[in-house]
Design a protein around this motif. Structure first.
Motif, PDB file in Angstrom:
ATOM      1  N   ARG A 148       0.815  -1.227   0.000  1.00  0.00           N
ATOM      2  CA  ARG A 148       0.000   0.000   0.000  1.00  0.00           C
ATOM      3  C   ARG A 148       0.841   1.266   0.000  1.00  0.00           C
ATOM      4  NH1 ARG A 148      -5.330  -1.050   1.035  1.00  0.00           N
ATOM      5  NH2 ARG A 148      -5.835  -3.143   1.814  1.00  0.00           N
ATOM      6  N   ARG A 149       2.111   1.137   0.347  1.00  0.00           N
ATOM      7  CA  ARG A 149       2.955   2.328   0.439  1.00  0.00           C
ATOM      8  C   ARG A 149       3.349   2.820  -0.950  1.00  0.00           C
ATOM      9  NH1 ARG A 149       8.554   3.257   1.187  1.00  0.00           N
ATOM     10  NH2 ARG A 149       8.923   1.005   1.072  1.00  0.00           N
ATOM     11  N   VAL A 150       3.202   4.106  -1.166  1.00  0.00           N
ATOM     12  CA  VAL A 150       3.525   4.720  -2.461  1.00  0.00           C
ATOM     13  C   VAL A 150       4.700   5.672  -2.274  1.00  0.00           C
ATOM     14  CG1 VAL A 150       2.673   6.201  -4.325  1.00  0.00           C
ATOM     15  CG2 VAL A 150       1.148   4.521  -3.260  1.00  0.00           C
ATOM     16  N   ARG A 151       5.670   5.590  -3.155  1.00  0.00           N
ATOM     17  CA  ARG A 151       6.816   6.499  -3.106  1.00  0.00           C
ATOM     18  C   ARG A 151       6.554   7.715  -3.983  1.00  0.00           C
ATOM     19  NH1 ARG A 151      12.054   2.588  -4.044  1.00  0.00           N
ATOM     20  NH2 ARG A 151      11.307   0.785  -2.813  1.00  0.00           N
ATOM     21  N   ASP A 152       7.129   8.829  -3.571  1.00  0.00           N
ATOM     22  CA  ASP A 152       7.046  10.010  -4.427  1.00  0.00           C
ATOM     23  C   ASP A 152       8.117   9.937  -5.513  1.00  0.00           C
ATOM     24  OD1 ASP A 152       9.449  10.630  -3.166  1.00  0.00           O
ATOM     25  OD2 ASP A 152       8.576  12.178  -1.885  1.00  0.00           O
ATOM     26  N   ARG A 153       8.154  10.947  -6.343  1.00  0.00           N
ATOM     27  CA  ARG A 153       9.064  10.924  -7.484  1.00  0.00           C
ATOM     28  C   ARG A 153      10.521  10.848  -7.034  1.00  0.00           C
ATOM     29  NH1 ARG A 153      11.900  13.847 -11.142  1.00  0.00           N
ATOM     30  NH2 ARG A 153      11.473  13.421 -13.360  1.00  0.00           N
ATOM     31  N   ASP A 154      10.851  11.537  -5.954  1.00  0.00           N
ATOM     32  CA  ASP A 154      12.231  11.508  -5.484  1.00  0.00           C
ATOM     33  C   ASP A 154      12.593  10.126  -4.967  1.00  0.00           C
ATOM     34  OD1 ASP A 154      14.700  13.024  -4.873  1.00  0.00           O
ATOM     35  OD2 ASP A 154      14.194  12.512  -2.798  1.00  0.00           O
ATOM     36  N   GLY A 155      11.628   9.451  -4.324  1.00  0.00           N
ATOM     37  CA  GLY A 155      11.877   8.092  -3.855  1.00  0.00           C
ATOM     38  C   GLY A 155      12.116   7.129  -5.005  1.00  0.00           C
ATOM     39  N   VAL A 156      11.375   7.310  -6.085  1.00  0.00           N
ATOM     40  CA  VAL A 156      11.575   6.467  -7.264  1.00  0.00           C
ATOM     41  C   VAL A 156      12.927   6.774  -7.906  1.00  0.00           C
ATOM     42  CG1 VAL A 156      10.694   5.905  -9.556  1.00  0.00           C
ATOM     43  CG2 VAL A 156       9.107   6.204  -7.643  1.00  0.00           C
ATOM     44  N   ARG A 157      13.268   8.047  -7.956  1.00  0.00           N
ATOM     45  CA  ARG A 157      14.544   8.449  -8.555  1.00  0.00           C
ATOM     46  C   ARG A 157      15.723   7.834  -7.804  1.00  0.00           C
ATOM     47  NH1 ARG A 157      18.103  12.238  -7.528  1.00  0.00           N
ATOM     48  NH2 ARG A 157      16.842  13.106  -5.832  1.00  0.00           N
ATOM     49  N   ARG A 158      15.582   7.623  -6.486  1.00  0.00           N
ATOM     50  CA  ARG A 158      16.663   7.077  -5.672  1.00  0.00           C
ATOM     51  C   ARG A 158      16.567   5.560  -5.508  1.00  0.00           C
ATOM     52  NH1 ARG A 158      15.903   8.235  -0.934  1.00  0.00           N
ATOM     53  NH2 ARG A 158      14.029   9.530  -0.933  1.00  0.00           N
ATOM     54  N   SER A 159      15.666   4.909  -6.244  1.00  0.00           N
ATOM     55  CA  SER A 159      15.459   3.471  -6.092  1.00  0.00           C
ATOM     56  C   SER A 159      16.673   2.675  -6.571  1.00  0.00           C
ATOM     57  CB  SER A 159      14.218   3.035  -6.880  1.00  0.00           C
ATOM     58  OG  SER A 159      14.149   1.628  -6.978  1.00  0.00           O
ATOM     59  N   LEU A 160      17.283   1.931  -5.645  1.00  0.00           N
ATOM     60  CA  LEU A 160      18.395   1.057  -6.021  1.00  0.00           C
ATOM     61  C   LEU A 160      17.917  -0.024  -6.979  1.00  0.00           C
ATOM     62  CD1 LEU A 160      21.276  -0.090  -5.702  1.00  0.00           C
ATOM     63  CD2 LEU A 160      20.439  -1.316  -3.660  1.00  0.00           C
ATOM     64  N   GLN A 161      16.729  -0.538  -6.761  1.00  0.00           N
ATOM     65  CA  GLN A 161      16.194  -1.596  -7.618  1.00  0.00           C
ATOM     66  C   GLN A 161      16.077  -1.135  -9.063  1.00  0.00           C
ATOM     67  OE1 GLN A 161      12.247  -2.926  -6.585  1.00  0.00           O
ATOM     68  NE2 GLN A 161      12.545  -4.906  -7.592  1.00  0.00           N
ATOM     69  N   LEU A 162      15.504   0.037  -9.288  1.00  0.00           N
ATOM     70  CA  LEU A 162      15.338   0.519 -10.659  1.00  0.00           C
ATOM     71  C   LEU A 162      16.687   0.837 -11.296  1.00  0.00           C
ATOM     72  CD1 LEU A 162      12.144   2.759 -10.438  1.00  0.00           C
ATOM     73  CD2 LEU A 162      12.376   0.462 -11.414  1.00  0.00           C
TER      74      LEU A 162
ATOM     75  N   VAL B 234      12.430   4.759 -16.243  1.00  0.00           N
ATOM     76  CA  VAL B 234      12.146   3.674 -15.302  1.00  0.00           C
ATOM     77  C   VAL B 234      10.873   4.043 -14.553  1.00  0.00           C
ATOM     78  CG1 VAL B 234      14.532   2.902 -15.056  1.00  0.00           C
ATOM     79  CG2 VAL B 234      13.656   4.721 -13.570  1.00  0.00           C
ATOM     80  N   THR B 235      10.063   3.037 -14.252  1.00  0.00           N
ATOM     81  CA  THR B 235       8.739   3.288 -13.688  1.00  0.00           C
ATOM     82  C   THR B 235       8.421   2.307 -12.577  1.00  0.00           C
ATOM     83  OG1 THR B 235       7.876   4.163 -15.775  1.00  0.00           O
ATOM     84  CG2 THR B 235       6.258   3.330 -14.204  1.00  0.00           C
ATOM     85  N   LEU B 236       7.876   2.813 -11.488  1.00  0.00           N
ATOM     86  CA  LEU B 236       7.266   1.970 -10.474  1.00  0.00           C
ATOM     87  C   LEU B 236       5.752   2.066 -10.629  1.00  0.00           C
ATOM     88  CD1 LEU B 236       9.273   2.448  -7.141  1.00  0.00           C
ATOM     89  CD2 LEU B 236       9.410   0.602  -8.808  1.00  0.00           C
ATOM     90  N   ASP B 237       5.105   0.930 -10.820  1.00  0.00           N
ATOM     91  CA  ASP B 237       3.649   0.861 -10.919  1.00  0.00           C
ATOM     92  C   ASP B 237       3.119   0.355  -9.587  1.00  0.00           C
ATOM     93  OD1 ASP B 237       0.957   0.198 -11.433  1.00  0.00           O
ATOM     94  OD2 ASP B 237       1.380  -0.077 -13.563  1.00  0.00           O
ATOM     95  N   PHE B 238       2.523   1.249  -8.817  1.00  0.00           N
ATOM     96  CA  PHE B 238       1.952   0.885  -7.526  1.00  0.00           C
ATOM     97  C   PHE B 238       0.560   0.331  -7.780  1.00  0.00           C
ATOM     98  CE2 PHE B 238       5.096   4.187  -6.837  1.00  0.00           C
ATOM     99  CZ  PHE B 238       5.885   3.621  -5.846  1.00  0.00           C
ATOM    100  N   VAL B 239       0.502  -0.986  -7.952  1.00  0.00           N
ATOM    101  CA  VAL B 239      -0.695  -1.638  -8.469  1.00  0.00           C
ATOM    102  C   VAL B 239      -1.882  -1.476  -7.531  1.00  0.00           C
ATOM    103  CG1 VAL B 239      -1.636  -3.852  -9.229  1.00  0.00           C
ATOM    104  CG2 VAL B 239       0.742  -3.290  -9.715  1.00  0.00           C
ATOM    105  N   VAL B 240      -1.656  -1.608  -6.229  1.00  0.00           N
ATOM    106  CA  VAL B 240      -2.759  -1.506  -5.274  1.00  0.00           C
ATOM    107  C   VAL B 240      -3.332  -0.096  -5.252  1.00  0.00           C
ATOM    108  CG1 VAL B 240      -3.377  -1.681  -2.830  1.00  0.00           C
ATOM    109  CG2 VAL B 240      -1.901  -3.420  -3.874  1.00  0.00           C
ATOM    110  N   ALA B 241      -2.457   0.894  -5.248  1.00  0.00           N
ATOM    111  CA  ALA B 241      -2.921   2.287  -5.231  1.00  0.00           C
ATOM    112  C   ALA B 241      -3.395   2.768  -6.596  1.00  0.00           C
ATOM    113  CB  ALA B 241      -1.801   3.195  -4.730  1.00  0.00           C
ATOM    114  N   GLY B 242      -2.993   2.070  -7.655  1.00  0.00           N
ATOM    115  CA  GLY B 242      -3.391   2.478  -8.997  1.00  0.00           C
ATOM    116  C   GLY B 242      -2.633   3.680  -9.517  1.00  0.00           C
ATOM    117  N   LEU B 243      -1.361   3.829  -9.108  1.00  0.00           N
ATOM    118  CA  LEU B 243      -0.546   4.975  -9.515  1.00  0.00           C
ATOM    119  C   LEU B 243       0.747   4.502 -10.169  1.00  0.00           C
ATOM    120  CD1 LEU B 243      -0.851   7.203  -6.324  1.00  0.00           C
ATOM    121  CD2 LEU B 243      -2.066   7.538  -8.483  1.00  0.00           C
ATOM    122  N   ARG B 244       1.219   5.286 -11.141  1.00  0.00           N
ATOM    123  CA  ARG B 244       2.515   5.042 -11.773  1.00  0.00           C
ATOM    124  C   ARG B 244       3.388   6.264 -11.572  1.00  0.00           C
ATOM    125  NH1 ARG B 244       3.219   1.795 -16.541  1.00  0.00           N
ATOM    126  NH2 ARG B 244       4.161   3.614 -17.523  1.00  0.00           N
TER     127      ARG B 244
END
Length: 337
Positions: free
Chosen positions: A190-204, A222-232
Protein backbone atom coordinates in the motif's frame (compact mmCIF):
# COMPACT_ATOMS: atom_id res chain seq x y z
CA UNK A 1 -17.84 -13.71 -15.15
CA UNK A 2 -15.47 -12.61 -12.40
CA UNK A 3 -13.94 -15.98 -11.66
CA UNK A 4 -14.64 -18.00 -8.52
CA UNK A 5 -15.19 -15.83 -5.46
CA UNK A 6 -16.70 -18.08 -2.81
CA UNK A 7 -14.30 -20.91 -3.72
CA UNK A 8 -10.62 -20.31 -3.13
CA UNK A 9 -8.02 -21.79 -5.49
CA UNK A 10 -6.88 -25.23 -4.43
CA UNK A 11 -3.66 -25.35 -2.39
CA UNK A 12 -0.57 -25.95 -4.49
CA UNK A 13 1.24 -29.28 -4.16
CA UNK A 14 4.52 -28.44 -2.50
CA UNK A 15 5.64 -32.03 -1.89
CA UNK A 16 7.09 -32.88 -5.27
CA UNK A 17 10.64 -32.03 -6.13
CA UNK A 18 13.61 -32.92 -8.27
CA UNK A 19 15.79 -35.98 -7.91
CA UNK A 20 18.38 -36.03 -5.16
CA UNK A 21 21.80 -37.62 -5.44
CA UNK A 22 22.22 -39.65 -2.23
CA UNK A 23 25.99 -39.56 -2.59
CA UNK A 24 25.80 -35.79 -2.01
CA UNK A 25 23.50 -36.05 0.99
CA UNK A 26 26.06 -37.50 3.40
CA UNK A 27 28.90 -35.21 2.36
CA UNK A 28 30.78 -32.92 4.71
CA UNK A 29 29.43 -29.53 5.65
CA UNK A 30 29.69 -27.04 2.81
CA UNK A 31 31.61 -23.79 3.09
CA UNK A 32 29.46 -21.08 4.62
CA UNK A 33 29.13 -19.14 1.36
CA UNK A 34 28.64 -22.12 -0.97
CA UNK A 35 26.05 -21.22 -3.60
CA UNK A 36 26.58 -17.54 -2.88
CA UNK A 37 30.10 -17.21 -4.30
CA UNK A 38 30.70 -18.58 -7.79
CA UNK A 39 33.73 -20.34 -9.19
CA UNK A 40 34.93 -16.99 -10.49
CA UNK A 41 35.03 -15.57 -6.95
CA UNK A 42 32.12 -13.22 -7.54
CA UNK A 43 29.28 -12.99 -5.03
CA UNK A 44 25.90 -13.85 -6.54
CA UNK A 45 23.58 -11.05 -5.47
CA UNK A 46 20.16 -9.69 -6.32
CA UNK A 47 18.48 -6.41 -5.50
CA UNK A 48 16.74 -7.97 -2.49
CA UNK A 49 20.01 -9.46 -1.23
CA UNK A 50 21.83 -6.14 -1.52
CA UNK A 51 18.97 -4.32 0.17
CA UNK A 52 18.83 -6.91 2.95
CA UNK A 53 22.57 -6.53 3.59
CA UNK A 54 22.26 -2.74 3.65
CA UNK A 55 19.41 -3.04 6.15
CA UNK A 56 21.10 -5.57 8.44
CA UNK A 57 24.14 -7.76 7.67
CA UNK A 58 23.04 -10.30 10.31
CA UNK A 59 19.64 -10.68 8.65
CA UNK A 60 21.45 -11.29 5.35
CA UNK A 61 23.48 -14.05 6.96
CA UNK A 62 20.48 -15.77 8.54
CA UNK A 63 18.42 -15.53 5.35
CA UNK A 64 20.85 -16.25 2.53
CA UNK A 65 23.78 -18.09 4.11
CA UNK A 66 22.28 -20.06 7.00
CA UNK A 67 18.97 -20.20 5.07
CA UNK A 68 16.83 -20.19 8.19
CA UNK A 69 13.12 -20.40 7.37
CA UNK A 70 11.12 -17.22 7.80
CA UNK A 71 7.49 -16.94 8.76
CA UNK A 72 5.03 -17.31 5.84
CA UNK A 73 3.63 -13.91 4.94
CA UNK A 74 0.22 -13.18 3.44
CA UNK A 75 1.65 -9.97 1.99
CA UNK A 76 4.38 -11.86 0.10
CA UNK A 77 1.92 -14.49 -1.13
CA UNK A 78 -0.51 -11.77 -2.21
CA UNK A 79 2.24 -9.92 -4.07
CA UNK A 80 3.56 -13.03 -5.82
CA UNK A 81 0.00 -13.88 -6.93
CA UNK A 82 -0.57 -10.44 -8.47
CA UNK A 83 2.83 -10.54 -10.17
CA UNK A 84 2.09 -13.95 -11.68
CA UNK A 85 -1.35 -12.85 -12.91
CA UNK A 86 0.08 -9.70 -14.53
CA UNK A 87 2.82 -11.77 -16.16
CA UNK A 88 0.13 -13.85 -17.87
CA UNK A 89 -1.79 -10.70 -18.78
CA UNK A 90 1.14 -9.37 -20.82
CA UNK A 91 2.89 -12.57 -21.88
CA UNK A 92 0.93 -13.30 -25.05
CA UNK A 93 1.43 -13.36 -28.81
CA UNK A 94 -1.76 -11.60 -29.91
CA UNK A 95 -1.86 -7.82 -29.47
CA UNK A 96 -5.47 -7.78 -28.23
CA UNK A 97 -5.90 -6.88 -24.58
CA UNK A 98 -7.18 -9.78 -22.44
CA UNK A 99 -10.60 -9.20 -20.94
CA UNK A 100 -11.15 -8.42 -17.29
CA UNK A 101 -12.61 -11.91 -16.86
CA UNK A 102 -9.43 -13.43 -18.31
CA UNK A 103 -7.26 -11.42 -15.94
CA UNK A 104 -9.32 -12.60 -12.95
CA UNK A 105 -9.06 -16.19 -14.21
CA UNK A 106 -5.26 -15.78 -14.30
CA UNK A 107 -5.37 -14.75 -10.63
CA UNK A 108 -7.41 -17.84 -9.77
CA UNK A 109 -4.93 -20.09 -11.58
CA UNK A 110 -1.83 -18.68 -9.89
CA UNK A 111 -3.15 -17.84 -6.42
CA UNK A 112 -0.38 -18.59 -3.90
CA UNK A 113 -1.81 -20.19 -0.75
CA UNK A 114 1.52 -20.54 1.07
CA UNK A 115 1.18 -17.35 3.10
CA UNK A 116 -2.36 -17.92 4.36
CA UNK A 117 -1.93 -21.07 6.47
CA UNK A 118 -3.78 -20.80 9.75
CA UNK A 119 -6.15 -18.12 8.51
CA UNK A 120 -9.88 -18.64 8.57
CA UNK A 121 -11.69 -19.18 5.29
CA UNK A 122 -13.27 -15.71 5.57
CA UNK A 123 -9.85 -14.08 6.05
CA UNK A 124 -8.44 -15.91 3.04
CA UNK A 125 -11.45 -14.91 0.94
CA UNK A 126 -10.95 -11.28 1.97
CA UNK A 127 -7.38 -11.36 0.62
CA UNK A 128 -8.53 -13.05 -2.58
CA UNK A 129 -11.35 -10.57 -3.18
CA UNK A 130 -8.92 -7.74 -2.53
CA UNK A 131 -6.68 -9.16 -5.25
CA UNK A 132 -9.64 -9.31 -7.63
CA UNK A 133 -10.53 -5.67 -6.91
CA UNK A 134 -6.93 -4.55 -7.46
CA UNK A 135 -6.77 -6.33 -10.84
CA UNK A 136 -10.14 -4.92 -11.94
CA UNK A 137 -8.81 -1.41 -11.35
CA UNK A 138 -5.54 -2.31 -13.11
CA UNK A 139 -7.48 -3.57 -16.14
CA UNK A 140 -9.59 -0.39 -16.36
CA UNK A 141 -6.41 1.67 -16.17
CA UNK A 142 -4.35 -0.29 -18.70
CA UNK A 143 -6.84 -1.67 -21.22
CA UNK A 144 -7.34 1.55 -23.25
CA UNK A 145 -3.60 1.82 -24.01
CA UNK A 146 -2.71 -1.88 -23.98
CA UNK A 147 0.22 -2.92 -26.14
CA UNK A 148 2.53 -5.90 -26.02
CA UNK A 149 5.78 -5.28 -24.14
CA UNK A 150 9.24 -6.21 -25.34
CA UNK A 151 9.54 -8.70 -22.45
CA UNK A 152 7.92 -9.82 -19.21
CA UNK A 153 9.74 -11.33 -16.25
CA UNK A 154 12.99 -10.95 -18.17
CA UNK A 155 15.78 -12.80 -16.37
CA UNK A 156 19.24 -11.27 -16.21
CA UNK A 157 22.68 -12.12 -14.85
CA UNK A 158 24.96 -9.09 -14.98
CA UNK A 159 28.59 -8.90 -13.80
CA UNK A 160 29.18 -5.88 -11.56
CA UNK A 161 32.93 -5.37 -11.53
CA UNK A 162 35.22 -8.06 -10.17
CA UNK A 163 33.26 -8.87 -7.02
CA UNK A 164 29.61 -9.44 -7.91
CA UNK A 165 27.13 -10.89 -10.36
CA UNK A 166 23.63 -9.49 -9.96
CA UNK A 167 20.69 -11.69 -10.96
CA UNK A 168 16.99 -11.02 -11.11
CA UNK A 169 14.03 -10.54 -13.39
CA UNK A 170 12.44 -7.35 -14.66
CA UNK A 171 8.65 -7.36 -14.38
CA UNK A 172 8.11 -5.67 -17.74
CA UNK A 173 10.12 -3.97 -20.47
CA UNK A 174 8.03 -1.70 -22.70
CA UNK A 175 9.11 -0.52 -26.13
CA UNK A 176 7.86 2.80 -27.47
CA UNK A 177 7.21 3.95 -31.03
CA UNK A 178 10.61 5.64 -31.22
CA UNK A 179 12.31 2.39 -30.19
CA UNK A 180 13.17 3.55 -26.69
CA UNK A 181 12.73 1.15 -23.79
CA UNK A 182 11.05 1.58 -20.43
CA UNK A 183 11.58 -0.61 -17.37
CA UNK A 184 8.43 -1.19 -15.30
CA UNK A 185 8.40 -2.76 -11.84
CA UNK A 186 5.19 -3.62 -9.97
CA UNK A 187 4.75 -2.80 -6.29
CA UNK A 188 1.91 -4.56 -4.51
CA UNK A 189 2.04 -3.03 -1.04
CA UNK A 190 0.00 0.00 0.00
CA UNK A 191 2.96 2.33 0.44
CA UNK A 192 3.52 4.72 -2.46
CA UNK A 193 6.82 6.50 -3.11
CA UNK A 194 7.05 10.01 -4.43
CA UNK A 195 9.06 10.92 -7.48
CA UNK A 196 12.23 11.51 -5.48
CA UNK A 197 11.88 8.09 -3.85
CA UNK A 198 11.58 6.47 -7.26
CA UNK A 199 14.54 8.45 -8.56
CA UNK A 200 16.66 7.08 -5.67
CA UNK A 201 15.46 3.47 -6.09
CA UNK A 202 18.39 1.06 -6.02
CA UNK A 203 16.19 -1.60 -7.62
CA UNK A 204 15.34 0.52 -10.66
CA UNK A 205 18.98 1.55 -11.05
CA UNK A 206 20.02 -2.12 -11.09
CA UNK A 207 17.26 -2.90 -13.58
CA UNK A 208 18.35 -0.04 -15.85
CA UNK A 209 21.91 -1.43 -15.88
CA UNK A 210 20.51 -4.91 -16.56
CA UNK A 211 18.45 -3.48 -19.44
CA UNK A 212 21.61 -2.08 -21.01
CA UNK A 213 23.29 -5.48 -20.60
CA UNK A 214 20.33 -7.30 -22.20
CA UNK A 215 19.43 -4.95 -25.05
CA UNK A 216 22.58 -2.94 -25.65
CA UNK A 217 21.12 0.36 -24.48
CA UNK A 218 19.77 1.99 -21.35
CA UNK A 219 16.02 2.51 -21.03
CA UNK A 220 14.76 6.04 -21.55
CA UNK A 221 12.62 5.82 -18.40
CA UNK A 222 12.15 3.67 -15.30
CA UNK A 223 8.74 3.29 -13.69
CA UNK A 224 7.27 1.97 -10.47
CA UNK A 225 3.65 0.86 -10.92
CA UNK A 226 1.95 0.88 -7.53
CA UNK A 227 -0.70 -1.64 -8.47
CA UNK A 228 -2.76 -1.51 -5.27
CA UNK A 229 -2.92 2.29 -5.23
CA UNK A 230 -3.39 2.48 -9.00
CA UNK A 231 -0.55 4.98 -9.52
CA UNK A 232 2.51 5.04 -11.77
CA UNK A 233 5.61 7.11 -11.05
CA UNK A 234 7.87 7.52 -14.08
CA UNK A 235 11.40 8.98 -14.06
CA UNK A 236 13.90 9.56 -16.91
CA UNK A 237 16.91 7.29 -16.56
CA UNK A 238 19.15 10.34 -16.82
CA UNK A 239 18.04 11.22 -13.28
CA UNK A 240 19.05 7.80 -11.87
CA UNK A 241 22.47 7.53 -10.22
CA UNK A 242 23.76 4.34 -11.82
CA UNK A 243 27.25 4.75 -10.39
CA UNK A 244 25.82 4.83 -6.86
CA UNK A 245 24.05 1.55 -7.57
CA UNK A 246 27.29 -0.02 -8.78
CA UNK A 247 29.03 1.12 -5.59
CA UNK A 248 26.23 -0.26 -3.40
CA UNK A 249 26.50 -3.67 -5.07
CA UNK A 250 30.28 -3.70 -4.81
CA UNK A 251 30.19 -2.67 -1.14
CA UNK A 252 27.78 -5.52 -0.32
CA UNK A 253 29.86 -8.03 -2.28
CA UNK A 254 33.10 -7.00 -0.56
CA UNK A 255 31.44 -7.28 2.85
CA UNK A 256 30.17 -10.77 2.10
CA UNK A 257 33.60 -11.86 0.86
CA UNK A 258 35.09 -10.46 4.09
CA UNK A 259 32.47 -12.26 6.21
CA UNK A 260 31.11 -9.12 7.87
CA UNK A 261 27.67 -9.85 9.37
CA UNK A 262 27.38 -7.52 12.36
CA UNK A 263 23.75 -6.84 13.41
CA UNK A 264 22.35 -3.38 12.70
CA UNK A 265 19.50 -2.87 15.19
CA UNK A 266 16.66 -0.58 14.12
CA UNK A 267 12.90 -0.23 14.43
CA UNK A 268 12.64 -2.87 11.68
CA UNK A 269 13.82 -5.48 14.20
CA UNK A 270 10.24 -5.66 15.50
CA UNK A 271 9.28 -7.45 12.28
CA UNK A 272 12.42 -9.58 11.89
CA UNK A 273 12.00 -13.36 11.83
CA UNK A 274 15.43 -13.92 13.38
CA UNK A 275 15.40 -12.07 16.71
CA UNK A 276 15.61 -15.39 18.54
CA UNK A 277 19.14 -16.00 17.27
CA UNK A 278 20.35 -12.42 16.89
CA UNK A 279 22.98 -11.38 19.46
CA UNK A 280 21.56 -7.85 19.44
CA UNK A 281 18.36 -9.11 21.08
CA UNK A 282 19.61 -11.88 23.37
CA UNK A 283 17.16 -14.44 22.13
CA UNK A 284 14.00 -12.33 22.09
CA UNK A 285 11.34 -13.16 19.53
CA UNK A 286 9.88 -16.31 17.97
CA UNK A 287 11.59 -19.69 18.24
CA UNK A 288 13.44 -19.48 14.94
CA UNK A 289 15.67 -22.46 15.62
CA UNK A 290 12.62 -24.51 16.52
CA UNK A 291 11.14 -23.78 13.11
CA UNK A 292 14.51 -24.46 11.47
CA UNK A 293 14.88 -27.80 13.26
CA UNK A 294 11.36 -28.79 12.24
CA UNK A 295 12.09 -27.92 8.61
CA UNK A 296 15.41 -29.77 8.82
CA UNK A 297 13.77 -32.96 10.11
CA UNK A 298 11.06 -32.74 7.44
CA UNK A 299 13.69 -32.42 4.71
CA UNK A 300 15.70 -35.33 6.15
CA UNK A 301 12.62 -37.56 6.08
CA UNK A 302 11.90 -36.48 2.52
CA UNK A 303 15.48 -37.19 1.42
CA UNK A 304 15.45 -40.60 3.06
CA UNK A 305 12.17 -41.48 1.32
CA UNK A 306 13.57 -40.28 -2.00
CA UNK A 307 16.80 -42.24 -1.55
CA UNK A 308 14.88 -45.41 -0.62
CA UNK A 309 12.64 -45.01 -3.67
CA UNK A 310 15.66 -44.36 -5.86
CA UNK A 311 17.47 -47.48 -4.63
CA UNK A 312 14.36 -49.62 -5.13
CA UNK A 313 13.93 -48.32 -8.66
CA UNK A 314 17.63 -48.85 -9.43
CA UNK A 315 17.38 -52.44 -8.22
CA UNK A 316 14.22 -53.10 -10.23
CA UNK A 317 15.66 -51.63 -13.42
CA UNK A 318 18.84 -53.64 -12.87
CA UNK A 319 16.95 -56.93 -12.47
CA UNK A 320 14.78 -56.28 -15.53
CA UNK A 321 17.80 -55.27 -17.60
CA UNK A 322 19.58 -58.50 -16.65
CA UNK A 323 16.48 -60.54 -17.53
CA UNK A 324 16.13 -58.87 -20.92
CA UNK A 325 19.84 -59.40 -21.66
CA UNK A 326 19.47 -63.08 -20.75
CA UNK A 327 16.51 -63.51 -23.08
CA UNK A 328 18.40 -61.91 -25.94
CA UNK A 329 21.33 -64.23 -25.25
CA UNK A 330 19.13 -67.32 -25.19
CA UNK A 331 17.47 -66.32 -28.45
CA UNK A 332 20.81 -65.72 -30.19
CA UNK A 333 22.22 -69.11 -29.17
CA UNK A 334 19.13 -71.23 -29.94
CA UNK A 335 19.61 -73.58 -32.96
CA UNK A 336 17.37 -72.81 -35.97
CA UNK A 337 14.24 -74.99 -36.34
Amino acid sequence: MDGPVETLPAPQDLTSGGACDPDEVEGSLAPITEGLVGDDGRVRLSYSRVETYRTCPAQFRYTYIEQLPGEPSPHLAFGSSLHAALERFYDRKLPQCPSEEELLAYLYDVWDTSGFAGMSRDEQLAWYRHGQAVLRRFHRRQAPSFRLPADVEKWFEVPFGDNAVVVGSIDRVDVHDDGSLEVVDYKTNRRVRDRDGVRRSLQLAIYAIACEHLYGRLPSHVTLDFVVAGLRVRVPVAEIDLDAARRAVDDAARAVLDGRYTPAPSRLCDWCDFRAVCPAWQGEGPDVLGAAVTALERLRRQVHRDVRTLRQLEAGVGRLTAELAARVGEHSTSPPQ
